[in-house]
Write an enzyme that holds these catalytic residues in place. Sequence first.
Site, short mmCIF file in Angstrom:
data_model
loop_
_atom_site.label_atom_id
_atom_site.label_comp_id
_atom_site.label_asym_id
_atom_site.label_seq_id
_atom_site.Cartn_x
_atom_site.Cartn_y
_atom_site.Cartn_z
N LYS A 299 0.81 -1.22 0.00
CA LYS A 299 0.00 0.00 0.00
C LYS A 299 0.84 1.26 0.00
O LYS A 299 0.46 2.28 -0.59
CB LYS A 299 -0.95 -0.01 1.19
CG LYS A 299 -2.12 -0.97 1.05
CD LYS A 299 -3.07 -0.83 2.23
CE LYS A 299 -4.34 -1.64 2.01
NZ LYS A 299 -4.10 -3.08 1.94
N GLU B 244 -9.85 0.59 -6.28
CA GLU B 244 -10.82 0.92 -5.25
C GLU B 244 -10.67 2.37 -4.79
O GLU B 244 -9.56 2.86 -4.60
CB GLU B 244 -10.67 -0.04 -4.06
CG GLU B 244 -10.81 -1.50 -4.46
CD GLU B 244 -10.94 -2.44 -3.27
OE1 GLU B 244 -10.70 -2.00 -2.13
OE2 GLU B 244 -11.28 -3.62 -3.48
N ARG C 211 -6.11 -8.77 -9.22
CA ARG C 211 -6.71 -10.10 -9.40
C ARG C 211 -8.19 -9.93 -9.70
O ARG C 211 -8.72 -8.82 -9.73
CB ARG C 211 -6.55 -10.90 -8.10
CG ARG C 211 -7.10 -10.14 -6.88
CD ARG C 211 -7.15 -10.97 -5.63
NE ARG C 211 -7.40 -10.20 -4.44
CZ ARG C 211 -8.57 -9.74 -4.04
NH1 ARG C 211 -9.64 -9.95 -4.80
NH2 ARG C 211 -8.70 -9.06 -2.92
N GLY D 6 -8.44 -6.79 2.86
CA GLY D 6 -9.49 -7.63 3.43
C GLY D 6 -9.77 -7.36 4.88
O GLY D 6 -10.37 -8.18 5.58
#
Length: 678
Positions: free
Chosen positions: A123, A282, A299, A171
């Site tokens: 990140k 995102e 992915r 996640g």
Amino acid sequence: MGEAVSGGIDSLLVANRGEIACRIIRTARAEGVRTIAVYSEADANAPHVRLADEAVQIGPAAAAESYLYIERIIEAARTTRAAAIHPGYGFLSENADFATACAEAGILFVGPPAEAIELMGNKAQAKRRMISAGVPCVPGYEGEDQSDGAFTAAAERIGYPVMVKAAAGGGGRGMRLVNDAADMPETLKQARSEAENAFGSGELILEKAIVEPRHVEFQIFADSHGNVVHLGERDCSVQRRHQKVIEEAPSPAVDADLRDKMGAAAVEAARSIGYVGAGTVEFLLDRGGDFYFLEMNTRLQVEHPVTEMITGLDLVSLQLAVANGAKLPFSQNDVRFAGHAIEARLYAENPAQGFLPATGQIELWLPPDGDGVRVDGGIATGQMVSPFYDPMLAKIIAWGKNRDEARQRLIGALGRTALFGLATNRDFLIAALRRKCFADGEATTAFIAKEFGGGAGMPAATGTESAMAAVLRFLWQRNKALARAGRVSHSLLNWSSGRPVASHFSFRTGANQFELSIRANGDNYIVATGGEEIAVITDKISDGSARLRIGPETFDICYLIEDDRVLVATTSKQLEFVILEAGTGNEDATGSGGRVVAPMHGRMAEIFVTVGEKVAAGDRIAVLEAMKMQHQISAPTSGRIAAVHAQIGSQIGAGDPIIEIEIATDVNEQSRDAATSH
């Protein structure tokens, strides 16, 4: 738009399990590609193993020794002569070393270049690259200095609240909200530990917490010829513990103009790193319409079916074609959207207990069907749900000409879904979809916290529902008796020459107990309970499903009956009626007191107390790691530690004792214990 085909890929190994493995295998087989599954010892009889043309066992149940073991997967591909490997999502799908290992073995990796995976998988690096590419980013800290002091100073500069995140993954693992400086040291410790366990790296970043944003992501596709397009957005705002629960496409908050702006930013993000394949960019979208880059997943996403349903594209087919060197068979101007699609993730978890993950055997799995309904699942009746993997079991997706039609179809599909044997979030999903906030398209990432708090307890069973359970139980017992008897004419069933004889049942469900009696007359049944009589008519009874009428209402239900219980799934509730023997009361059988047991199967990550130590009710005493998450275990009462049964690093089963607390005998002792435990 043009058709995507796998081209020269004649055999494909799917390096994953569950619903995504099944979904990839179906597309590959439809294109004539030989499919190879891999499986751990825990998944020997899993549906994805049976669905593939071939299957190879790659290790024990633990993911680190099977689905995350690169060398074993590469060896399985060599042994089966697989031309390509599809990683699915999770596990090794965003592991640059795995992509490199495939290339070195001469096996085609269905995904982006290793360099892109490595860059966007961190990140901190990803954010720095997006800033340089001109993509809007959330203010934050992504520096190399990982000391507590550096994070505290950065948080003061950015301004609280801030979000601590694992740099190497997503996640929701390693992600924590911090509201003030006093909480920073402990938050950093927990986040590092979870990030290290989940991703093998404790590196963290810091971001300004955007208050109640929407989570909007764009599906992008790029080929090796320089073509990059987006396939529209998905709204994934309904989340708990930063895990997505309900997703939809398109977003009710995005109009055509905003879609063009966000889509252009997503395409530029992919183009700037030389991306190839399927990816998702995102964003956080605030109330003012400003958007900020969150991360890029290199992915296929869990929620890709909603994009497929509004575009008519098969994204796995596109992945195979692009990985094999084909050009995208369409341009941005060719992309068209039709209708609306909403997906609900069916999790093995207990919403009434803070969404605690659940494990156990699936005693009956009945997926729904119907127009506009799609089910992506990788489970079967009789299968064990273990603590080793993610708790998502299946995805129920519905399409409609408009958003409300899709929403109503999904509610109906979930109402026809039954999974008995362990706790699921089915009823919670139905309740969430019915909430006015969601129906109005106003849900943000705060939706679950605002609407349901820390958990989502469902309404108790009604007399009507207990009456239906009694009728089903009565018929089950009658059919068992018939099976042992000789031939009995159907016309004589439930017939009596005298007054009908009543059968009696005593049920317990949750905290409620029902005393019922039932009289049969043909296909009509009179159930007396709670001072009222309920007439139940059986229109249709088959294995696992029934249609019953009570007054003007018709009930389509799913059910499972065992010797000691009746499990019923109505269109809004899934209920368990425990059958009580004569004289059995409604006592609490938990026997908890000062005995602390494991709420689920898992690994003991930390134990914070020793024998003789005093604790207060609510004190953190242990951490259990299960289904990729760390779960805090608190003292249920004040007292003194009498015994510690578990060891750090050991596997522990659901219900196994962890710690015994000798309960404080009076208020003064509790007060002293509380004072000395801090």
